[in-house]
Design an enzyme around this catalytic site. Structure first.
Site, PDB file in Angstrom:
ATOM      1  N   MET A  59       0.999  -0.954  -0.061  1.00  0.00           N
ATOM      2  CA  MET A  59       0.143  -0.155   0.207  1.00  0.00           C
ATOM      3  C   MET A  59       0.733   1.519   0.345  1.00  0.00           C
ATOM      4  O   MET A  59       0.596   2.401   0.024  1.00  0.00           O
ATOM      5  CB  MET A  59      -0.899   0.038   1.875  1.00  0.00           C
ATOM      6  N   TYR A  60       2.286   1.030   0.596  1.00  0.00           N
ATOM      7  CA  TYR A  60       2.926   2.196   0.354  1.00  0.00           C
ATOM      8  C   TYR A  60       2.951   2.847  -1.494  1.00  0.00           C
ATOM      9  O   TYR A  60       3.815   2.659  -1.520  1.00  0.00           O
ATOM     10  CB  TYR A  60       4.755   1.941   1.041  1.00  0.00           C
ATOM     11  N   ALA A  61       2.443   4.127  -0.919  1.00  0.00           N
ATOM     12  CA  ALA A  61       2.335   4.778  -2.442  1.00  0.00           C
ATOM     13  C   ALA A  61       1.833   3.750  -3.312  1.00  0.00           C
ATOM     14  O   ALA A  61       1.961   4.614  -4.753  1.00  0.00           O
ATOM     15  CB  ALA A  61       4.092   5.434  -2.828  1.00  0.00           C
TER      16      ALA A  61
END
Length: 339
Positions: free
Chosen positions: A62-64
């Site tokens: 989900m990071y960026a």
């Protein structure tokens, strides 16, 4: 760098790990506040970490929106075998009804997507990022176990689970003969000691490693914040307050950190990290950064040795009253043994 054994495995990880939440996300206000590093800046940060002996690198799908994994996979290149690569799943990655959670369907797809973005054939530590209230834990654990047997995952872990949820998962794994969670990635800091009541005793008893996220409470313990405000209006913490902090007690903690830091010729952040590294249950502390010099300073915390007096001072200013039933349990010796 110093190293610690991960859970009940034979794998050793660096006491300080590199978190890559700051990789990618340019143009998105949320990720801009965290870092939004481009490929060149991310490469410099990774190089700094590896040069200092860091071998655990943590990211999440989900990071960026997946860009963190993509950048990390690109810049790792031939250095892939030098790291214990960890990532996570569970958060929403698309608009479809099955593009989130911990079902077998999504876990299988999410893992393959992460492997593609990371440009690798396996993840060393694959972690569920949170709970999925609609998927039975047995379904998730069987899917993870299958992926281990397929060679796509080396070890499995969990993040942000309550103690009872983690214990249920461990019990299910033991009952069914499945690979068990070897690590819990959890929030822990001098202004966030909630996990000491239930989770840490469980991790110790069951030999599960503890990977700490947000050890500086989203920057609150960086030394940039006190009762007078902040010395860095562009800091992440100045833009959104996460994790939550009891400000009155938090400022008292910062005051105490400054005193201890002065005695050690160290920074406030280094002392906050050193306190965590001194806690017996902690395996590794995950630190993120925007700049190599910031990362370098935080990595120096591994060489700070706090005295018993330092630890007592920091414990007293940051401790909260024990919740029930912990305060009853603490008195059990007076019940069991005669005076």
């Amino acid at each position: 760098m110093k190293f610690a054994r991960l859970g009940a495995t034979g794998l050793y990880v660096s006491r300080i790990a590199l978190g890559t939440m700051s990789f990618g996300g340019a143009g998105n206000p949320r990720w801009e506040a965290i870092g939004a590093l481009d490929e060149s800046a991310a490469d410099r940060l990774l190089g700094t970490a590896l040069d200092r002996g860091v071998n655990l690198v943590d990211t999440a799908d989900m990071y960026a929106g997946g860009e963190s994994e993509e950048l990390l996979g690109k810049i790792l290149g031939t250095r892939r075998d030098d790291v214990v690569l960890a990532t996570k799943l569970a958060a929403r990655m698309g608009p479809g009804p099955n593009q989130a959670g911990l079902s077998r369907h999504w876990l299988t797809k999410a893992l393959d997507d992460s492997l593609r973005r990371l440009r690798t054939d396996h993840v060393d530590l694959y972690q569920i990022h949170t709970i999925d209230p609609v998927t039975p834990i047995e379904e998730t654990l069987r899917a993870l176990d299958d992926a281990v047997r397929q060679g796509k995952i080396r070890y499995v872990g969990a993040s942000n689970l309550a103690a009872w949820q983690l214990m249920k998962a461990l019990g299910t794994s033991d009952r069914l003969g499945l690979h068990r969670f070897q690590a819990s990635q959890s929030y822990y800091s001098l202004v966030g000691r909630d996990i000491e009541a239930e989770l840490i005793p469980l991790l110790t008893e069951e030999q599960v490693g503890l990977l700490v996220w947000s050890p500086l409470a989203g920057g609150f313990l960086s030394g940039k914040f006190d009762r007078d405000g902040t010395t860095d209006s562009g800091a992440r913490r100045a833009q959104f307050s996460n994790p939550p902090v009891d400000l009155e007690q938090g400022y008292d903690v910062v005051d105490a950190l400054r005193k201890v830091a002065a005695r050690h010729d160290a920074t406030v952040a280094q002392i906050a990290l050193a306190w965590l590294l001194a806690q017996p249950a902690v395996t590794s502390v995950i630190v993120g950064a925007k700049r190599p010099e910031q990362l370098e300073a935080n990595l120096d915390a591994v060489d700070v040795t706090l005295t018993p007096e330092d630890l007592l001072e920091l414990d007293e200013v940051s401790r909260k009253p024990a919740p029930y039933p912990a305060w009853i349990h603490s008195a059990i010796d007076t019940w069991r043994y005669p005076a």
